[in-house]
Design a protein around this motif. Structure first.
Motif, PDB file in Angstrom:
ATOM      1  N   GLU A 261       0.819  -1.211   0.000  1.00 49.69           N
ATOM      2  CA  GLU A 261       0.000   0.000   0.000  1.00 49.69           C
ATOM      3  C   GLU A 261       0.856   1.265   0.000  1.00 49.69           C
ATOM      4  OE1 GLU A 261      -3.572   0.157  -0.214  1.00 49.69           O
ATOM      5  OE2 GLU A 261      -3.062  -1.862  -0.925  1.00 49.69           O
ATOM      6  N   ALA A 264       1.749   1.810  -3.725  1.00 46.24           N
ATOM      7  CA  ALA A 264       0.640   1.691  -4.669  1.00 46.24           C
ATOM      8  C   ALA A 264       0.345   3.025  -5.354  1.00 46.24           C
ATOM      9  CB  ALA A 264      -0.604   1.203  -3.938  1.00 46.24           C
ATOM     10  N   ASP A 266      -2.637   5.245  -7.655  1.00 47.43           N
ATOM     11  CA  ASP A 266      -4.096   5.393  -7.567  1.00 47.43           C
ATOM     12  C   ASP A 266      -4.853   4.417  -8.471  1.00 47.43           C
ATOM     13  OD1 ASP A 266      -3.921   7.357  -5.667  1.00 47.43           O
ATOM     14  OD2 ASP A 266      -3.965   9.011  -7.113  1.00 47.43           O
ATOM     15  N   ASP A 267      -4.172   3.941  -9.517  1.00 47.38           N
ATOM     16  CA  ASP A 267      -4.848   3.006 -10.426  1.00 47.38           C
ATOM     17  C   ASP A 267      -4.620   1.547 -10.029  1.00 47.38           C
ATOM     18  OD1 ASP A 267      -2.190   2.797 -11.081  1.00 47.38           O
ATOM     19  OD2 ASP A 267      -2.453   3.102 -13.236  1.00 47.38           O
ATOM     20  N   GLY A 268      -4.098   1.306  -8.804  1.00 48.08           N
ATOM     21  CA  GLY A 268      -3.977  -0.051  -8.287  1.00 48.08           C
ATOM     22  C   GLY A 268      -2.744  -0.801  -8.725  1.00 48.08           C
ATOM     23  N   LYS A 286      -8.765   2.934   1.738  1.00 48.52           N
ATOM     24  CA  LYS A 286      -9.154   2.306   0.481  1.00 48.52           C
ATOM     25  C   LYS A 286      -7.968   1.510  -0.063  1.00 48.52           C
ATOM     26  CE  LYS A 286     -13.175   4.336   0.576  1.00 48.52           C
ATOM     27  NZ  LYS A 286     -14.346   3.536   1.016  1.00 48.52           N
ATOM     28  N   LYS A 288      -5.587  -0.376  -2.408  1.00 55.93           N
ATOM     29  CA  LYS A 288      -5.339  -0.202  -3.837  1.00 55.93           C
ATOM     30  C   LYS A 288      -4.806  -1.463  -4.504  1.00 55.93           C
ATOM     31  CE  LYS A 288      -4.342   4.704  -3.150  1.00 55.93           C
ATOM     32  NZ  LYS A 288      -3.278   5.738  -3.099  1.00 55.93           N
TER      33      LYS A 288
END
Length: 341
Positions: A261, A264, A266-268, A286, A288
């Motif tokens: 994490e 990571a 934002d697009d995973g 959240k 990712k």
């Protein structure tokens, strides 16, 4: 977010003092994070919950023999040092007991005198900055004089030091073991590979701050300690390929979770990277990258149980821990495991 919301009753006799004879014979609680449903298995059944095309991420750090017993040079008083992290060259941040004897300028000797130390500064939360003096290679001296730094809740001596290491350890630097990985055997890892599951290694050198209870009433005011991590280019590529093809990423331990994490996007996706992380994962986070987590049972009011609650939901986790106590699961470092799927 109240720290007290993550408290639970744990009978002392459920704190595992020694490892099981066979690593993969520990119990495994399987928790469905969507429904809260619980299954009771054994760890060697983990293969049934991994699918071809998934990715299992393991932390290949090695625990340092970071506990040093010595004496203060001017008084001969017995002292205990616990190495936390290297600052530069021969300067380390350490915990010292008894701390009141470790004032700036104090000098100490260990073993046969082949290692000496001087306090040169005061660190956070009472730690000390010390400079070591020795001949040769520090790691070799440490291997000779140091002891395994077992957590304070383990009061029995460990007969076999390697049982506090994973079978896949590689890069020395941790002050504590990534304990979720202690359940794996080489044979089990081979069976997982044969099933078509990708096995990927990252490195995070575990600091003791990870295991400390949160002492502030408002958990969001808690300050995480930094830990050093490495994700190699090939590891990031493997993880991203699995994500792109729809496979699941299963982190082994909270250390792998925090590593993934931290790196990571934002697009995973996972970036190949090296650095220090003080990421604090708690409910509302959240995720990712990771889809599932293999972990042990953690201390009440710790950042680790907050991380688990972030993934599975606080109510689900507290209920699962209540069931674990009722079913007499073994807790903490040498205890049983949980799979959050």
């Amino acid at each position: 977010m109240r720290t007290a919301d993550f408290d639970f009753h744990l009978p002392e006799e459920l704190i595992a003092q020694t490892p099981l004879e066979k690593r993969d014979h520990s119990r495994l609680m399987v928790l469905d994070k969507r429904t809260g449903e619980i299954e009771h298995q054994h760890f060697y059944n983990i293969l049934d919950f991994l699918n071809e095309g998934d990715c299992l991420v393991l932390n290949n750090t090695r625990v340092m023999p970071a506990r040093l017993i010595g004496e203060k040079i001017d008084t001969g008083g017995k002292m205990e040092f616990l190495l936390l992290k290297r600052i530069e060259l021969d300067q380390w941040e350490v915990l010292v007991k008894p701390g009141k004897r470790a004032k700036i300028g104090s000098q100490f000797t260990f073993g046969d005198g082949s290692l000496k130390a001087e306090v040169i500064g005061i660190g956070e939360e009472g730690s000390r900055i010390v400079e070591f003096k020795y001949e040769g290679v520090f790691e070799a001296v440490l291997d000779q004089l140091g002891k395994m730094p077992l957590p304070p809740y383990i009061t029995e001596e460990l007969e076999e030091q390697e049982r506090y290491q994973t079978v896949y350890n590689k890069h020395q630097g941790s002050a504590a073991a990534p304990t979720a990985g202690l359940h794996f055997t080489e044979e089990l890892l081979e069976s997982i590979k044969k099933k078509g599951v990708k096995i990927v290694f990252v490195t995070l050198h575990v600091g003791l701050g990870t295991f400390r209870p949160v002492k502030v009433e408002n958990a969001l005011e808690h300050k995480m300690h930094e830990e050093y991590y490495v994700i190699e280019e090939e590891a990031a590529k493997e993880i991203n390929n699995v994500k792109e093809k729809g496979g699941s990423v299963i982190a082994v331990g909270t250390t792998c979770c925090r590593t993934l994490e931290s790196a990571a996007t934002d697009d995973g996706r996972v970036k190949a990277s090296t650095g220090w992380t003080d990421i604090f994962i708690y409910p509302g986070h959240k995720f990712k990258v990771l889809d599932s987590l293999i972990t042990n049972f953690h201390l009440p009011e710790s950042t680790l149980i907050m991380l688990v609650a972030a993934l599975a939901g606080k109510e689900n986790v507290l209920h699962a821990y209540k069931v674990a106590v009722e079913e007499k699961y073994r807790f903490f470092s040498f205890g049983d495991a949980m799979l959050i799927k």
